[in-house]
Motif scaffolding. Structure first.
Motif, mmCIF file in Angstrom:
data_model
loop_
_atom_site.group_PDB
_atom_site.id
_atom_site.type_symbol
_atom_site.label_atom_id
_atom_site.label_comp_id
_atom_site.label_asym_id
_atom_site.label_seq_id
_atom_site.Cartn_x
_atom_site.Cartn_y
_atom_site.Cartn_z
ATOM 1 N N LEU A 95 9.844 83.826 31.679
ATOM 2 C CA LEU A 95 11.016 83.715 32.539
ATOM 3 C C LEU A 95 11.775 85.034 32.660
ATOM 4 N N GLN A 96 11.303 86.048 31.935
ATOM 5 C CA GLN A 96 12.003 87.338 31.910
ATOM 6 C C GLN A 96 13.428 87.178 31.366
ATOM 7 N N LEU A 97 13.529 86.378 30.276
ATOM 8 C CA LEU A 97 14.803 86.153 29.611
ATOM 9 C C LEU A 97 14.678 86.561 28.150
ATOM 10 N N ASP A 98 15.767 87.022 27.566
ATOM 11 C CA ASP A 98 15.747 87.538 26.199
ATOM 12 C C ASP A 98 16.904 86.923 25.409
ATOM 13 N N ILE A 99 16.601 86.201 24.311
ATOM 14 C CA ILE A 99 17.644 85.638 23.456
ATOM 15 C C ILE A 99 18.234 86.765 22.616
ATOM 16 N N VAL A 100 19.525 87.038 22.809
ATOM 17 C CA VAL A 100 20.154 88.161 22.107
ATOM 18 C C VAL A 100 21.104 87.710 21.009
ATOM 19 N N GLY A 101 21.269 86.411 20.839
ATOM 20 C CA GLY A 101 22.152 85.960 19.774
ATOM 21 C C GLY A 101 22.249 84.454 19.708
ATOM 22 N N GLU A 102 22.716 83.961 18.528
ATOM 23 C CA GLU A 102 22.907 82.538 18.293
ATOM 24 C C GLU A 102 24.265 82.339 17.626
ATOM 25 N N ALA A 103 24.899 81.224 17.920
ATOM 26 C CA ALA A 103 26.178 80.901 17.287
ATOM 27 C C ALA A 103 26.204 79.411 16.960
ATOM 28 N N ARG A 104 26.923 79.084 15.876
ATOM 29 C CA ARG A 104 26.993 77.700 15.421
ATOM 30 C C ARG A 104 28.263 76.980 15.896
ATOM 31 N N ASN A 105 29.221 77.729 16.418
ATOM 32 C CA ASN A 105 30.430 77.095 16.939
ATOM 33 C C ASN A 105 31.034 77.969 18.031
ATOM 34 N N GLY A 106 32.051 77.420 18.725
ATOM 35 C CA GLY A 106 32.627 78.126 19.855
ATOM 36 C C GLY A 106 33.340 79.415 19.474
ATOM 37 N N GLU A 107 33.965 79.420 18.298
ATOM 38 C CA GLU A 107 34.681 80.625 17.868
ATOM 39 C C GLU A 107 33.714 81.791 17.652
ATOM 40 N N ALA A 108 32.594 81.505 16.955
ATOM 41 C CA ALA A 108 31.586 82.543 16.740
ATOM 42 C C ALA A 108 30.955 82.964 18.066
ATOM 43 N N ALA A 109 30.800 82.001 18.984
ATOM 44 C CA ALA A 109 30.215 82.314 20.291
ATOM 45 C C ALA A 109 31.094 83.287 21.071
ATOM 46 N N LEU A 110 32.409 83.114 20.982
ATOM 47 C CA LEU A 110 33.320 84.028 21.679
ATOM 48 C C LEU A 110 33.119 85.472 21.223
ATOM 49 N N ARG A 111 33.008 85.650 19.902
ATOM 50 C CA ARG A 111 32.801 86.994 19.372
ATOM 51 C C ARG A 111 31.456 87.550 19.836
ATOM 52 N N LEU A 112 30.426 86.696 19.805
ATOM 53 C CA LEU A 112 29.079 87.122 20.177
ATOM 54 C C LEU A 112 29.008 87.509 21.649
ATOM 55 N N ILE A 113 29.690 86.758 22.502
ATOM 56 C CA ILE A 113 29.690 87.050 23.938
ATOM 57 C C ILE A 113 30.344 88.409 24.196
ATOM 58 N N SER A 114 31.430 88.686 23.471
ATOM 59 C CA SER A 114 32.097 89.985 23.628
ATOM 60 C C SER A 114 31.190 91.133 23.203
ATOM 61 N N GLU A 115 30.397 90.896 22.158
ATOM 62 C CA GLU A 115 29.526 91.951 21.632
ATOM 63 C C GLU A 115 28.277 92.169 22.488
ATOM 64 N N CYS A 116 27.695 91.066 22.988
ATOM 65 C CA CYS A 116 26.368 91.146 23.620
ATOM 66 C C CYS A 116 26.392 91.127 25.148
#
Length: 532
Positions: free
Chosen positions: A32-53
């Protein structure tokens, strides 16, 4: 093109490790030409990950600790409206899906996750990202409606339920203000096919036929496609294609046979206009399909403005047909038998010739058989066997007696299949379950499964016995609990919402005001008791 080579970045958000592992392994990310760049277990961690990646796509559970999926999405989309959110939920209650879609989600699917369905969503998501790169002027508010919301809306109107307009005012349906007509596509011998297929095979076959139908519709001028009953799909066409009804139907059936090797038939309605007419023309298109049973072969059948062929005008007993269908929905054997006697009387009063009377009876039998089929009540019953038997009978009384005998047996078997408990005790058990679980993400699928009833039969019995629809009763329980909390505590309104089953406090306030005529704050001010 360069756009096609770029890998878009994906983040997975779910508090269940097994879900994260299955998503990474089951989806063909490289293809699909897609790349998994991160995983998060909750919304708070996801917010940080989205800002970083800085991902392009977020696949997230809708229910999570700390920050739920919808809140996460609203926060992120306020910064970048082009991000694509795909939500996963373990529950089937539509209000949460609708809220997510209204707030800007790309699509929504239920657990257990259908990996083929998710792959299709990701393919469409990647296409959207490609288009955004080539044309940055796409308006975010004009993008295609989510398939889930669109299909639910059309299905509800086809069933004759106008209520979606109250809840989906954000949908625009100008396409149905002009002339249009409906085609009902139905797999031939579907009941017998499902006895041969495993659950997985059934899912794959229906998925394949749906894809074929959708692609064909896009290429041939269809306005929308949505599944209605198992083994059945509806396509809406603009009235400008009226002269091509037969050729369209033949083209479609050839495509389905060619790519799936499954035969099908198509019933096509007369023209109409207005979304509220969907429930009127569906029976016409479906009834056109019944001609398949007379001809004995697959084909394209057009609804004509006559019900019974003959040399003079024949009055078809529509009211009796509707009453018979209702008796099947409620499994009311005695009423059904009485109504068959009334059918006999109508035929006698009109003094119909044998061949005309037989055709009227056969048409009605097929309609009633379809009602059993839609309620998932069919066992190893042979419609062809009954029709063949009717052809051999000489008198009206013999035909009516044969109908009574056959349908009596079908009804008794259905009662055994549906439940060993009487309907009232089943619904009372369901009500007790709702009373204890109203604060959860209750779905009608979950409660009908508890009752061991098909969804259609559960809906009918629940309304008949309780006086409420399922959603009305769940809402009633939630509002009563909310009023109690407002009267007897100082709990803040936004904290009450999740206590009574609503994730979004604003939506809770809207429902509360619709139910009581007051906002929660106004209700508390007028009804609160002294609380220390």
């Amino acid at each position: 093109m360069g756009v096609q080579q770029e890998k878009y970045k994906v983040i997975l958000v779910d508090d269940e490790p097994i879900i994260l592992r299955s998503l990474k392994m089951a989806i063909p990310w490289n293809d699909l030409q897609l790349d998994i760049v991160g995983e998060a277990r909750n919304g708070e961690a996801a917010l940080r990950l989205i800002s970083e990646c800085s991902p392009h796509i977020i696949i997230s559970d809708i229910r999570m600790p700390v920050i739920d999926g919808i809140t996460l999405m609203k926060e992120v989309l306020s910064r970048n409206s082009k991000l694509i959110f795909i939500f996963i939920s373990g529950y089937g209650e539509f209000e949460y899906a609708r809220e997510a879609l209204r707030q800007g989600a790309f699509d929504y699917l239920l657990k257990p996750i259908d990996h083929d369905e998710l792959t299709g969503m990701l393919t469409r998501a990647k296409l959207r990202l490609d288009q955004q790169k080539e044309n940055d002027q796409l308006l975010h508010s004009v993008h295609m409606l989510s398939l889930l919301a669109r299909e639910r809306m059309f299905a509800e109107f086809t069933l004759g339920n106008p209520r979606p307009l109250q809840h989906l005012q954000w949908l625009e349906n100008s396409e149905l203000e002009g002339d249009y007509f409906m085609a009902v596509v139905q797999l031939d011998h579907y009941a017998s096919l499902t006895t041969k297929w495993s659950a997985e095979e059934k899912r794959l076959w229906l998925f394949a036929v749906r894809n074929i139908t959708e692609e064909w519709s896009m290429e041939n001028g269809g306005m929308t496609v949505f599944p209605f009953h198992n083994g059945e799909w509806i396509i809406l066409f603009p009235g400008s294609l009226s002269s091509e009804k037969v050729s369209l139907g033949e083209n479609l059936t050839r495509s389905i046979i060619r790519y799936s090797k499954l035969s099908c038939s198509v019933g096509i309605s007369r023209n109409t206009r207005g979304i509220d007419q969907l429930s009127t023309i569906y029976p016409l298109a479906a009834k056109a399909l019944y001609q398949r049973f007379y001809s004995g072969q697959s084909g394209v059948y057009i609804d004509e403005d006559k019900l019974i062929p003959g040399s003079r005008e024949i009055k078809y007993p529509k009211e009796l047909e509707a009453a018979l269908m209702d008796s099947i929905r409620t499994l009311d054997l005695e009423r059904m038998l009485t109504l068959f006697d009334e059918v006999s009387a109508v035929i006698e009063v009109q003094a119909l010739p044998k061949e005309i009377a037989e055709r009227l009876i056969i048409e009605m039998v097929v309609v009633l058989y379809r009602q059993f089929e839609h309620l998932n009540l069919l066992a190893d019953w042979s419609l062809d066997g009954l029709l063949s038997k009717l052809h051999t009978l000489e008198t009206l009384s013999e035909m009516i007696d044969a109908l009574k005998q056959e349908f009596r047996e079908w009804m008794l078997q259905s009662n055994k299949t549906v439940t060993r408990e009487d309907g009232r005790s089943v619904i009372e058990k369901s009500i007790r379950y709702i009373d204890s679980n109203y604060h959860k993400d209750l779905s009608i699928e979950e409660v009908s499964e508890l009752a061991d009833l098909s969804i259609s039969h559960f809906c009918t019995l629940f309304k008949q016995i309780s006086g409420y629809t399922f959603l009305e009763y769940v809402t009633y329980c939630r509002m009563e609990k909310a009023k109690n909390i407002l009267q007897n505590s100082n709990v803040k309104v936004y904290q009450i919402a999740p206590l009574v089953g609503y994730q979004d406090s604003r939506y809770f306030t809207q429902v509360f005001k619709r139910a009581t005529g007051k906002t929660p704050t106004e209700y508390r001010e007028q009804n609160a008791k002294e609380v220390n």
